[in-house]
Design a protein around this motif. Sequence first.
Motif, short mmCIF file in Angstrom:
data_model
loop_
_atom_site.label_atom_id
_atom_site.label_comp_id
_atom_site.label_asym_id
_atom_site.label_seq_id
_atom_site.Cartn_x
_atom_site.Cartn_y
_atom_site.Cartn_z
N GLU A 15 26.97 0.99 -28.70
CA GLU A 15 28.14 1.15 -29.57
C GLU A 15 28.04 2.40 -30.43
O GLU A 15 29.06 2.91 -30.89
CB GLU A 15 28.30 -0.08 -30.45
CG GLU A 15 28.56 -1.35 -29.66
CD GLU A 15 28.48 -2.61 -30.50
OE1 GLU A 15 28.17 -2.52 -31.71
OE2 GLU A 15 28.71 -3.69 -29.94
N LYS B 235 29.47 7.34 -21.93
CA LYS B 235 29.39 5.94 -22.37
C LYS B 235 28.30 5.20 -21.59
O LYS B 235 27.51 4.45 -22.16
CB LYS B 235 30.74 5.26 -22.21
CG LYS B 235 30.85 3.93 -22.87
CD LYS B 235 32.27 3.43 -22.86
CE LYS B 235 32.38 2.19 -23.69
NZ LYS B 235 33.76 1.76 -23.88
N LYS C 2 24.77 3.68 -23.07
CA LYS C 2 24.49 2.26 -22.87
C LYS C 2 23.10 2.10 -22.24
O LYS C 2 22.31 1.26 -22.67
CB LYS C 2 25.56 1.61 -22.01
CG LYS C 2 25.43 0.11 -21.93
CD LYS C 2 26.68 -0.51 -21.35
CE LYS C 2 26.56 -2.00 -21.33
NZ LYS C 2 27.12 -2.62 -22.49
N GLU D 197 33.82 11.33 -20.51
CA GLU D 197 33.70 10.29 -21.54
C GLU D 197 33.11 9.01 -20.97
O GLU D 197 32.26 8.37 -21.59
CB GLU D 197 35.07 10.01 -22.15
CG GLU D 197 35.03 9.03 -23.31
CD GLU D 197 36.40 8.82 -23.94
OE1 GLU D 197 36.70 7.68 -24.28
OE2 GLU D 197 37.15 9.80 -24.07
N ASN E 260 25.87 6.31 -30.94
CA ASN E 260 25.11 7.33 -30.22
C ASN E 260 24.17 8.05 -31.19
O ASN E 260 24.62 8.84 -32.01
CB ASN E 260 26.06 8.34 -29.59
CG ASN E 260 27.14 7.66 -28.77
OD1 ASN E 260 26.90 6.64 -28.16
ND2 ASN E 260 28.32 8.22 -28.77
#
Length: 62
Positions: A50, A8, A12, A4, A52
């Motif tokens: 924030e 992330k 980003k 995870e 995807n």
Amino acid sequence: MELEGVMKMVFKHLGQRIREERTKYRLTHEQLAEAAEINESYIGQVEWGEKNPSLETFGHAW
């Protein structure tokens, strides 16, 4: 690092690259959103990592 956390970081970085390309081509959020057939605020959320985006979304944009 957990999967995870890695994902992330990937999203980003992806958002940063999208912003770089958008500004390189001098596109506004509004213009890119129209080309990709998505909501303008969604573009900003993707650029900040924030949200995807799907590959289908990318296909519409580029």
